[in-house]
Design a protein around this motif. Structure first.
Motif, PDB file in Angstrom:
ATOM      1  N   VAL A  20       0.849  -1.186   0.000  1.00 42.51           N
ATOM      2  CA  VAL A  20       0.000   0.000   0.000  1.00 42.51           C
ATOM      3  C   VAL A  20       0.887   1.239   0.000  1.00 42.51           C
ATOM      4  O   VAL A  20       1.849   1.322   0.758  1.00 42.51           O
ATOM      5  CB  VAL A  20      -0.903   0.032   1.265  1.00 42.51           C
ATOM      6  CG1 VAL A  20      -1.690   1.322   1.331  1.00 42.51           C
ATOM      7  CG2 VAL A  20      -1.808  -1.181   1.299  1.00 42.51           C
ATOM      8  N   PHE A  21       0.543   2.217  -0.874  1.00 43.77           N
ATOM      9  CA  PHE A  21       1.120   3.553  -0.805  1.00 43.77           C
ATOM     10  C   PHE A  21       0.019   4.456  -0.292  1.00 43.77           C
ATOM     11  O   PHE A  21      -1.092   4.431  -0.812  1.00 43.77           O
ATOM     12  CB  PHE A  21       1.533   4.078  -2.187  1.00 43.77           C
ATOM     13  CG  PHE A  21       2.651   3.338  -2.848  1.00 43.77           C
ATOM     14  CD1 PHE A  21       3.808   3.058  -2.175  1.00 43.77           C
ATOM     15  CD2 PHE A  21       2.547   2.960  -4.176  1.00 43.77           C
ATOM     16  CE1 PHE A  21       4.853   2.401  -2.794  1.00 43.77           C
ATOM     17  CE2 PHE A  21       3.571   2.303  -4.818  1.00 43.77           C
ATOM     18  CZ  PHE A  21       4.733   2.022  -4.124  1.00 43.77           C
ATOM     19  N   ASN A  22       0.318   5.294   0.680  1.00 41.88           N
ATOM     20  CA  ASN A  22      -0.649   6.267   1.169  1.00 41.88           C
ATOM     21  C   ASN A  22       0.093   7.579   1.391  1.00 41.88           C
ATOM     22  O   ASN A  22       1.028   7.635   2.186  1.00 41.88           O
ATOM     23  CB  ASN A  22      -1.311   5.790   2.458  1.00 41.88           C
ATOM     24  CG  ASN A  22      -2.531   6.614   2.818  1.00 41.88           C
ATOM     25  OD1 ASN A  22      -2.795   7.658   2.231  1.00 41.88           O
ATOM     26  ND2 ASN A  22      -3.276   6.136   3.798  1.00 41.88           N
ATOM     27  N   GLY A  23      -0.309   8.624   0.655  1.00 43.97           N
ATOM     28  CA  GLY A  23       0.332   9.922   0.811  1.00 43.97           C
ATOM     29  C   GLY A  23       1.651  10.053   0.079  1.00 43.97           C
ATOM     30  O   GLY A  23       2.512  10.826   0.477  1.00 43.97           O
ATOM     31  N   LEU A  24       1.821   9.344  -1.021  1.00 39.97           N
ATOM     32  CA  LEU A  24       3.060   9.372  -1.797  1.00 39.97           C
ATOM     33  C   LEU A  24       2.993  10.488  -2.842  1.00 39.97           C
ATOM     34  O   LEU A  24       1.987  10.645  -3.533  1.00 39.97           O
ATOM     35  CB  LEU A  24       3.244   8.028  -2.497  1.00 39.97           C
ATOM     36  CG  LEU A  24       4.444   7.870  -3.411  1.00 39.97           C
ATOM     37  CD1 LEU A  24       5.731   7.874  -2.596  1.00 39.97           C
ATOM     38  CD2 LEU A  24       4.325   6.581  -4.198  1.00 39.97           C
ATOM     39  N   THR A  25       4.063  11.265  -2.984  1.00 40.31           N
ATOM     40  CA  THR A  25       4.175  12.257  -4.049  1.00 40.31           C
ATOM     41  C   THR A  25       5.456  11.987  -4.820  1.00 40.31           C
ATOM     42  O   THR A  25       6.536  11.920  -4.228  1.00 40.31           O
ATOM     43  CB  THR A  25       4.213  13.692  -3.480  1.00 40.31           C
ATOM     44  OG1 THR A  25       2.988  13.934  -2.783  1.00 40.31           O
ATOM     45  CG2 THR A  25       4.372  14.719  -4.593  1.00 40.31           C
ATOM     46  N   VAL A  26       5.318  11.806  -6.140  1.00 41.92           N
ATOM     47  CA  VAL A  26       6.468  11.605  -7.020  1.00 41.92           C
ATOM     48  C   VAL A  26       6.354  12.661  -8.106  1.00 41.92           C
ATOM     49  O   VAL A  26       5.381  12.685  -8.860  1.00 41.92           O
ATOM     50  CB  VAL A  26       6.479  10.187  -7.628  1.00 41.92           C
ATOM     51  CG1 VAL A  26       7.676  10.019  -8.545  1.00 41.92           C
ATOM     52  CG2 VAL A  26       6.486   9.122  -6.539  1.00 41.92           C
ATOM     53  N   THR A  27       7.342  13.559  -8.188  1.00 41.76           N
ATOM     54  CA  THR A  27       7.257  14.675  -9.129  1.00 41.76           C
ATOM     55  C   THR A  27       8.597  14.943  -9.809  1.00 41.76           C
ATOM     56  O   THR A  27       9.650  14.620  -9.263  1.00 41.76           O
ATOM     57  CB  THR A  27       6.729  15.940  -8.406  1.00 41.76           C
ATOM     58  OG1 THR A  27       6.441  16.934  -9.375  1.00 41.76           O
ATOM     59  CG2 THR A  27       7.694  16.448  -7.381  1.00 41.76           C
ATOM     60  N   THR A  28       8.547  15.490 -11.000  1.00 37.23           N
ATOM     61  CA  THR A  28       9.692  15.885 -11.825  1.00 37.23           C
ATOM     62  C   THR A  28      10.760  14.800 -11.957  1.00 37.23           C
ATOM     63  O   THR A  28      11.950  15.063 -11.873  1.00 37.23           O
ATOM     64  CB  THR A  28      10.332  17.202 -11.332  1.00 37.23           C
ATOM     65  OG1 THR A  28      10.789  17.043  -9.990  1.00 37.23           O
ATOM     66  CG2 THR A  28       9.359  18.360 -11.414  1.00 37.23           C
ATOM     67  N   SER A  29      10.329  13.564 -12.205  1.00 36.49           N
ATOM     68  CA  SER A  29      11.258  12.452 -12.414  1.00 36.49           C
ATOM     69  C   SER A  29      11.722  12.409 -13.858  1.00 36.49           C
ATOM     70  O   SER A  29      10.993  12.786 -14.772  1.00 36.49           O
ATOM     71  CB  SER A  29      10.577  11.123 -12.084  1.00 36.49           C
ATOM     72  OG  SER A  29      10.212  11.085 -10.742  1.00 36.49           O
ATOM     73  N   LYS A  30      12.944  11.945 -14.056  1.00 42.20           N
ATOM     74  CA  LYS A  30      13.458  11.685 -15.398  1.00 42.20           C
ATOM     75  C   LYS A  30      13.129  10.227 -15.701  1.00 42.20           C
ATOM     76  O   LYS A  30      13.707   9.318 -15.129  1.00 42.20           O
ATOM     77  CB  LYS A  30      14.969  11.895 -15.468  1.00 42.20           C
ATOM     78  CG  LYS A  30      15.413  13.261 -15.014  1.00 42.20           C
ATOM     79  CD  LYS A  30      14.998  14.334 -15.979  1.00 42.20           C
ATOM     80  CE  LYS A  30      15.619  15.656 -15.547  1.00 42.20           C
ATOM     81  NZ  LYS A  30      14.874  16.800 -16.026  1.00 42.20           N
ATOM     82  N   GLY A  31      12.164   9.997 -16.578  1.00 41.43           N
ATOM     83  CA  GLY A  31      11.655   8.650 -16.836  1.00 41.43           C
ATOM     84  C   GLY A  31      10.288   8.523 -16.189  1.00 41.43           C
ATOM     85  O   GLY A  31       9.654   9.511 -15.856  1.00 41.43           O
ATOM     86  N   ASP A  32       9.814   7.294 -16.025  1.00 40.10           N
ATOM     87  CA  ASP A  32       8.530   7.092 -15.362  1.00 40.10           C
ATOM     88  C   ASP A  32       8.626   7.583 -13.926  1.00 40.10           C
ATOM     89  O   ASP A  32       9.616   7.345 -13.243  1.00 40.10           O
ATOM     90  CB  ASP A  32       8.142   5.603 -15.362  1.00 40.10           C
ATOM     91  CG  ASP A  32       7.852   5.079 -16.761  1.00 40.10           C
ATOM     92  OD1 ASP A  32       7.390   5.862 -17.608  1.00 40.10           O
ATOM     93  OD2 ASP A  32       8.074   3.882 -16.993  1.00 40.10           O
TER      94      ASP A  32
END
Length: 167
Positions: A20-32
């Motif tokens: 489970v992911f809860n409250g995850l933020t992934v931003t401005t990545s190079k690639g997926d």
């Protein structure tokens, strides 16, 4: 595993167990933004995947969230934002069930939501249930579903794709 050549991005997880992911933020990545291979159930809640940058195929198309080929567990997204990614907001390659509640996929360069198998254009997920969600202003198609089982859409808005493909 199939699809493992995709090795760039903000987060990469292979798991044979539920997670489970809860409250995850992934931003401005190079690639997926995130690349996940899940043999058990996958649940993502209260999370955002934004502004992933494409590195060019076959390395990465810049999807905000890529659920990779070989994924067999059920996938649930609830209260998730997928915005301004170079590829699809979310690209799901699975043979499991898919459920979305309160998902927004906005202004992605390719598709807002793309659900299929390892072979693009073929039927993938078993059943797909999407409710209370919005797929808006994605460049190609707002919502693409390739499913072997039932597809249920409830309270869904899909409009204004810039290529006029709608849903």
């Amino acid at each position: 595993p199939t699809g493992s050549a995709v090795s760039y991005g903000g987060l990469r997880i292979h798991s044979g167990c539920p997670f489970v992911f809860n409250g995850l933020t992934v931003t401005t990545s190079k690639g997926d933004g995130s690349a996940i291979l899940a043999k058990g159930a996958l649940s993502i809640k209260n999370s955002a995947f934004t502004e992933s940058e494409a590195l060019g195929l076959p390395v990465s198309d810049g999807a905000g969230l890529h659920v990779m080929p070989g994924t067999t567990g059920s996938i649930t997204l609830e209260n998730v934002l997928l915005r301004e990614n170079d590829g699809s907001g979310i690209w799901i390659e699975t043979s499991g069930n898919v459920t979305f509640r309160k998902v927004q996929s906005l202004s992605n360069i390719y598709m807002g939501v793309q659900i299929e198998t390892e072979a693009p254009g073929t039927l993938g997920a078993m059943t797909v249930n999407i409710s209370d969600s919005q797929f808006l202003k994605n460049s190609d198609t707002n919502l693409y579903v390739g499913a072997r089982g039932a597809v249920t859409l409830t309270n869904l808005v899909a409009s204004d794709s810039t290529n006029k493909n709608g849903a």
